[in-house]
Design a protein around this motif. Structure first.
Motif, PDB file in Angstrom:
ATOM      1  N   GLU A   9       0.862  -1.191   0.000  1.00 17.34           N
ATOM      2  CA  GLU A   9       0.000   0.000   0.000  1.00 17.34           C
ATOM      3  C   GLU A   9       0.892   1.233   0.000  1.00 17.34           C
ATOM      4  OE1 GLU A   9      -2.372   2.350  -0.283  1.00 17.34           O
ATOM      5  OE2 GLU A   9      -3.848   1.161   0.843  1.00 17.34           O
ATOM      6  N   ASP A  10       0.522   2.245  -0.784  1.00 14.38           N
ATOM      7  CA  ASP A  10       1.362   3.439  -0.842  1.00 14.38           C
ATOM      8  C   ASP A  10       0.909   4.542   0.110  1.00 14.38           C
ATOM      9  OD1 ASP A  10      -0.852   3.446  -2.638  1.00 14.38           O
ATOM     10  OD2 ASP A  10      -0.130   5.363  -3.389  1.00 14.38           O
ATOM     11  N   GLU A  11      -0.308   4.419   0.631  1.00 18.21           N
ATOM     12  CA  GLU A  11      -0.770   5.477   1.535  1.00 18.21           C
ATOM     13  C   GLU A  11      -0.311   5.219   2.962  1.00 18.21           C
ATOM     14  OE1 GLU A  11      -5.082   6.607   0.646  1.00 18.21           O
ATOM     15  OE2 GLU A  11      -4.499   5.208  -0.931  1.00 18.21           O
ATOM     16  N   ASP A  53      -3.067  -3.467  -2.207  1.00 18.66           N
ATOM     17  CA  ASP A  53      -3.837  -2.330  -2.712  1.00 18.66           C
ATOM     18  C   ASP A  53      -3.712  -2.325  -4.237  1.00 18.66           C
ATOM     19  OD1 ASP A  53      -5.287   0.019  -2.793  1.00 18.66           O
ATOM     20  OD2 ASP A  53      -3.474   1.252  -2.735  1.00 18.66           O
ATOM     21  N   MET A  55      -4.425   0.262  -6.258  1.00 18.98           N
ATOM     22  CA  MET A  55      -3.966   1.562  -6.776  1.00 18.98           C
ATOM     23  C   MET A  55      -2.592   1.873  -6.221  1.00 18.98           C
ATOM     24  SD  MET A  55      -6.512   3.600  -8.363  1.00 18.98           S
ATOM     25  CE  MET A  55      -7.320   4.960  -7.537  1.00 18.98           C
ATOM     26  N   LYS A 105     -12.586  -0.479  -0.213  1.00 18.27           N
ATOM     27  CA  LYS A 105     -12.273   0.688   0.609  1.00 18.27           C
ATOM     28  C   LYS A 105     -13.438   1.676   0.563  1.00 18.27           C
ATOM     29  CE  LYS A 105      -7.260   1.191   0.175  1.00 18.27           C
ATOM     30  NZ  LYS A 105      -6.239   2.001  -0.502  1.00 18.27           N
TER      31      LYS A 105
HETATM   32 CA    CA Z   1      -3.117   3.285  -2.996  1.00 18.98          CA
END
Ligand code: CA
Length: 230
Positions: A9-11, A53, A55, A105
């Motif tokens: 996950e990038d967040e 994730d 995205m 989400k």
């Molecule tokens: Ca993301």
């Protein structure tokens, strides 16, 4: 030993929140911010499950999923996708690529943890199929490929046994006729074997199982499910 979960996950905020809560649930957690890092970690760390994730910057989640499933070292690690509501079609592609489940989400933690536990449970069951299954009068010995009802042997054809085994392995889940065809008859069914074949085999299977036939439930216009009432 505690199960290890890899979060891709990038967040940052989501990672932090997941890390905190999954640790609280007793899991070990590692995380990756992008696809390349994730693939590297997955093969080095051997996680028991991957939260992916879809995205992501650079390599997107589906590409990561494809790469994970292609690699023998990581191919059997269960994957739960984290998707946005708008990614309906990606979700389907992900499941086709071999992801085990998805959560939309924003998700509730309780739901996510429940999914994680269910997927982990299924993964362990897959590794160790039970040698003997028993419910009421029905007893199935997988090693001996024998079925008895009230201790009387039931003579099943190979396809009937496979059908029973496949339904039992998915216990509680509905399997479509097409899924059963693909699983049991493989890809040679295109021409002469129709979905009706499944119904015909179910019918003879039920007849042979006598009162144990009650465990096989018909889901109208769709398929079948193995269900044991408690
Ligand atoms: Ca993301």
């Amino acid at each position: 030993m505690k199960e290890k979960i890899l979060i891709i996950e990038d967040e940052k905020d989501i990672i932090k929140m997941l890390e905190y809560n999954l640790k609280k649930e007793g899991f070990r957690v590692v995380d990756a911010r992008d696809g390349e890092d994730a693939l590297d970690l997955a093969s080095r760390e051997h996680p028991d499950l991957i939260l992916l994730d879809l995205m992501l910057p650079g390599m997107d989640g589906l590409e990561v999923c494809r790469a994970l499933k292609k690699e023998s070292k990581t191919g059997s690690i269960p994957v739960i996708m984290l998707t946005a509501k708008s990614q309906e079609s990606d979700k389907v592609v992900g499941l086709e690529l071999g992801a085990d489940d998805y959560v939309i989400k924003p998700f509730s933690l309780r739901e996510l943890v429940a999914r994680i536990k269910a997927v982990l449970r299924r993964a362990t069951e897959k590794e160790k199929p039970p040698e003997i299954f028993q419910a009421g009068d029905l007893k199935i010995d997988f090693a001996r490929i024998s079925v008895t009802v009230k201790d009387k042997p039931v003579e099943l054809t190979a396809k009937e046994f496979e059908l029973l085994k496949t339904l039992l392995k998915a216990k509680g889940r509905v399997l479509s006729r097409d899924h059963l065809l693909d699983t049991i008859w493989g890809f040679d069914h295109a021409m002469e074997i129709q979905t009706r074949t499944v119904d015909v085999h179910i019918r003879t299977l039920r007849k042979k199982l006598k009162n144990a036939a009650k465990y096989i439930i018909t889901v109208k216009n769709y398929g079948y499910r193995f269900e044991i009432e408690e």
